[in-house]
Design an enzyme around this catalytic site. Structure first.
Site, PDB file in Angstrom:
ATOM      1  N   GLU A  10      -2.026  24.318  37.086  1.00 19.78           N
ATOM      2  CA  GLU A  10      -1.621  24.222  35.657  1.00 19.78           C
ATOM      3  C   GLU A  10      -0.050  24.225  35.739  1.00 19.78           C
ATOM      4  O   GLU A  10       0.432  23.351  34.834  1.00 19.78           O
ATOM      5  CB  GLU A  10      -1.867  25.412  34.999  1.00 19.78           C
ATOM      6  N   HIS A  33      -6.480  25.698  27.087  1.00 20.11           N
ATOM      7  CA  HIS A  33      -7.319  26.945  27.150  1.00 20.11           C
ATOM      8  C   HIS A  33      -8.148  27.079  25.986  1.00 20.11           C
ATOM      9  O   HIS A  33      -9.080  28.339  26.026  1.00 20.11           O
ATOM     10  CB  HIS A  33      -6.057  28.233  27.186  1.00 20.11           C
TER      11      HIS A  33
END
Length: 199
Positions: free
Chosen positions: A42, A77
């Site tokens: 990420e 997310h």
């Protein structure tokens, strides 16, 4: 009807709590995912790659670039709470909207912080370390500060939180100074160097 509402409320609260729980019942693969794979992947995608693209090719100032990358990080997310309708191939259902909203808010805030760390320090190490620490600690537990707890325990919890906020506010700028970063020497070297400078 009241039982159904209570059940929904309890389920939603459990979803909010479990959305950030990375410690209880964690297996080795889960720990590797949460503390190694996810932070590396990420931070590489949303900080090391996305931010330079927004700064250099998108011609965005630091804060608009940081917020844009943070919002993209947050959207990545949201899939934890979205159900796919396989017949229409559309995302139509959000299970536990409160948990989804909380997680997206939390990830936007963290993404903003991580992006600022990258641009201020000129190094991916700072946001990567923050990401690992965040995943290891999980979402803050504020249960200790509720009025129902004993006075000493509550005072200690509140004092610790306040001390942490003050220490963070005082130390964040000097600790993240890019004076010793190799990126500062590239200020006049063109786009690739200047993209990481906080200016």
């Amino acid at each position: 009807r009241n039982r159904v509402r209570a059940l929904r409320s309890t389920t939603s609260q459990q979803a909010v709590a479990s959305a950030f729980d990375t410690s209880q019942g964690a297996t080795v693969p889960m720990l590797l995912r949460n503390l190694v794979v996810a932070p590396l992947g990420e931070e590489w995608v949303f900080r090391a790659c996305t931010l330079p693209l927004l700064r250099v090719h998108g011609h965005l100032a630091p804060w608009p670039a940081i917020l844009t990358a943070a919002f993209a990080f947050s959207l990545a997310h949201a899939h934890h709470h979205v159900t796919l309708d396989r017949s229409s191939r559309l995302f139509v259902t959000i299970a536990h909207p409160a948990a989804c909203a909380l997680q997206m808010t939390y990830t936007v805030l963290f993404g903003t912080f991580a992006g600022a760390l990258l641009l201020r320090t000129g190094s991916l190490a700072a946001p990567l370390a923050a990401h690992v620490a965040c995943n290891a600690l999980g979402f803050p537990n504020f249960d200790a500060v509720i009025p129902a707890n004993p006075g000493t325990q509550r005072s200690l919890a509140v004092g610790t939180i306040v001390a942490g906020i003050v220490a963070f506010a005082v130390a964040i700028r000097p600790v993240t100074s890019a004076v010793h970063s190799s990126w500062t020497h590239l200020e006049n070297a063109g786009e690739c160097g200047s993209v990481y400078l906080w200016r």
